[in-house]
Design a protein around this motif. Structure first.
Motif, short mmCIF file in Angstrom:
data_model
loop_
_atom_site.label_atom_id
_atom_site.label_comp_id
_atom_site.label_asym_id
_atom_site.label_seq_id
_atom_site.Cartn_x
_atom_site.Cartn_y
_atom_site.Cartn_z
N GLN A 1 0.55 33.88 40.25
CA GLN A 1 1.19 33.45 38.97
C GLN A 1 0.92 34.70 38.16
O GLN A 1 -0.18 35.29 38.02
N ILE A 2 1.82 34.87 37.21
CA ILE A 2 1.81 36.18 36.41
C ILE A 2 1.87 35.57 34.86
O ILE A 2 3.01 34.91 34.48
N TRP A 3 0.88 35.87 34.01
CA TRP A 3 0.86 35.37 32.73
C TRP A 3 1.06 36.42 31.72
O TRP A 3 0.02 37.77 31.85
N LEU A 4 1.92 36.87 31.03
CA LEU A 4 2.27 37.98 30.26
C LEU A 4 1.42 37.84 28.90
O LEU A 4 1.82 36.93 28.03
N LEU A 5 0.70 38.83 28.66
CA LEU A 5 -0.51 39.02 27.78
C LEU A 5 0.36 39.59 26.28
O LEU A 5 -0.17 39.38 25.03
N LEU B 1 11.76 40.02 35.66
CA LEU B 1 11.34 40.19 37.03
C LEU B 1 12.41 39.33 37.77
O LEU B 1 12.96 38.29 37.58
N THR B 2 12.72 39.96 39.01
CA THR B 2 13.66 39.53 40.07
C THR B 2 12.96 38.91 41.51
O THR B 2 12.67 39.84 41.71
N VAL B 3 12.98 37.92 41.37
CA VAL B 3 12.40 37.06 42.40
C VAL B 3 13.34 36.53 43.65
O VAL B 3 14.00 35.47 43.36
N GLY B 4 13.44 37.21 44.64
CA GLY B 4 14.79 37.04 45.52
C GLY B 4 15.97 37.57 44.76
O GLY B 4 16.34 38.36 44.37
N ASP B 5 16.75 36.31 44.70
CA ASP B 5 18.03 36.41 43.84
C ASP B 5 17.97 35.92 42.58
O ASP B 5 19.03 35.83 41.77
N THR B 6 17.00 35.40 42.11
CA THR B 6 16.80 34.67 40.69
C THR B 6 15.99 35.67 39.84
O THR B 6 14.84 36.49 40.08
N ALA B 7 16.59 36.14 38.50
CA ALA B 7 16.10 37.05 37.56
C ALA B 7 15.52 36.31 36.43
O ALA B 7 16.08 35.00 36.03
N TRP B 8 14.26 36.53 36.14
CA TRP B 8 13.59 36.08 34.84
C TRP B 8 13.10 37.08 34.02
O TRP B 8 12.77 38.13 34.18
N THR B 9 13.28 36.59 32.64
CA THR B 9 12.74 37.39 31.58
C THR B 9 11.54 36.75 30.87
O THR B 9 11.59 35.51 30.38
N LEU B 10 10.51 37.53 30.87
CA LEU B 10 9.15 36.91 30.35
C LEU B 10 8.85 37.60 28.95
O LEU B 10 9.10 38.75 28.78
N SER B 11 8.75 36.81 28.04
CA SER B 11 7.83 37.45 26.55
C SER B 11 6.45 37.11 26.69
O SER B 11 6.26 36.20 27.45
N PHE C 1 10.05 44.48 39.40
CA PHE C 1 9.12 44.35 38.29
C PHE C 1 9.90 45.46 37.29
O PHE C 1 10.15 46.64 37.71
N HIS C 2 10.39 44.99 36.08
CA HIS C 2 10.91 46.01 35.03
C HIS C 2 10.49 45.77 33.81
O HIS C 2 10.45 44.59 33.41
N ASP D 1 6.14 39.75 36.44
CA ASP D 1 5.28 39.45 36.93
C ASP D 1 5.50 38.90 37.50
O ASP D 1 4.86 38.71 37.11
#
Length: 208
Positions: free
Chosen positions: A137-141, A147-157, A172-173, A207
Motif C-alpha cells: 500500500q502506498i500512502w502519499l504524504l 501510478l499505472t498499475v497494469g492497464d489502470t492509471a491512478w493519480t494520487l494527491s 511511477f511518475h 505509488d
C-alpha cells in the motif's frame, strides 16, 4: 556496511538460498551474468529497473535487497528497534528517487519504506513476481504521483492511498514541480499450492 555492499551481500544470500548459479539467475531475470557478478562484488550501482528484474527472478520483493543479513546470534539477535541514523538509504542512479528502509532488523511480516520522488521523475518496473503473493500500500504524504498499475492509471494527491499486488508492471511518475514523498507498507503472504491466479489491484482510495 554501505548500501552497495548491503545489496551485494543480500543478492548473493538470496541467490545461494535458492541454489541458483549466476547463469540460472541471468536466465530467470534477464540481467546479464556479468552484470550480476559486478553487483555481487559491489562494483556496480544497479538501477531500480535492474533490481526489479533480479527480484522477479528470485521471486522476492525489491525491498529484500535492502534488508539485513538473515539470522542473528544468541548474543546479538536482530533488534526490534532502528534509529534514524541506522536506516539504510538508497538512491536510484537513473531516476534519482530515494528510498529509506524504516523497518528494524527483527523479522516481521510487514516492511515500511519511505520514498522521496523527484519532480518529473519516472520509473517503470516489471514487478511481476508470480511465485509469491506480495502486496503493498502506498500512502502519499506530500506532493502528487501518477501510478499505472497494469492497464489502470491512478493519480494520487496528498493523503491518498493505493493498494496493489506486485504481479504486473507498475509505472511511477511525479508530474509535479516539487518532490513527492510517500510511505510504502509491504507484506508477503504465503501462497497455497493450489492457487493458480490472484486478483491484481486490491483496492484504492482515490505509488520504486
Amino acid at each position: 556496511m554501505n548500501i552497495n555492499a548491503r545489496i551485494a551481500y543480500r543478492l548473493r544470500e538470496l541467490r545461494n538460498a535458492r541454489g541458483y548459479s549466476l547463469d540460472a539467475l541471468a536466465e530467470r531475470s534477464g540481467v546479464s551474468r556479468s552484470n550480476i557478478s559486478l553487483i555481487e562484488r559491489a562494483q556496480s550501482s544497479p538501477t531500480a529497473a535492474v533490481l526489479d528484474k533480479l527480484a522477479v527472478g528470485l521471486s522476492v520483493a525489491l525491498a529484500s535487497f535492502f534488508e539485513d543479513a538473515a539470522g542473528g546470534t544468541k548474543a546479538a539477535p536482530p533488534s526490534p528497534f532502528i534509529g534514524l541514523a541506522e536506516q539504510p538509504v538508497w538512491q536510484d542512479p537513473a531516476s534519482g528517487y530515494k528510498r529509506r528502509r524504516l523497518s528494524p532488523p527483527a523479522p516481521s511480516p510487514l516492511q515500511l519504506v519511505e520514498v522521496v520522488f523527484p519532480p518529473g521523475g519516472r520509473v517503470a518496473l516489471d514487478s511481476a513476481v508470480h511465485d509469491a503473493d506480495i502486496h503493498q500500500q502506498i500512502w502519499l504524504l506530500a506532493g502528487r504521483m501518477e501510478l499505472t498499475v497494469g492497464d489502470t492509471a491512478w493519480t494520487l494527491s496528498t493523503g491518498d492511498c493505493l493498494s496493489m499486488q506486485l504481479n504486473q508492471p507498475v509505472v511511477f511518475h511525479n508530474p509535479g514541480t516539487k518532490p513527492a514523498r510517500y510511505l510504502v507498507a509491504l507484506t508477503t503472504l504465503a501462497r497455497p499450492a493450489h492457487r493458480l491466479a490472484s486478483p491484481t489491484v486490491l483496492s484504492a482510495r482515490n505509488d520504486p
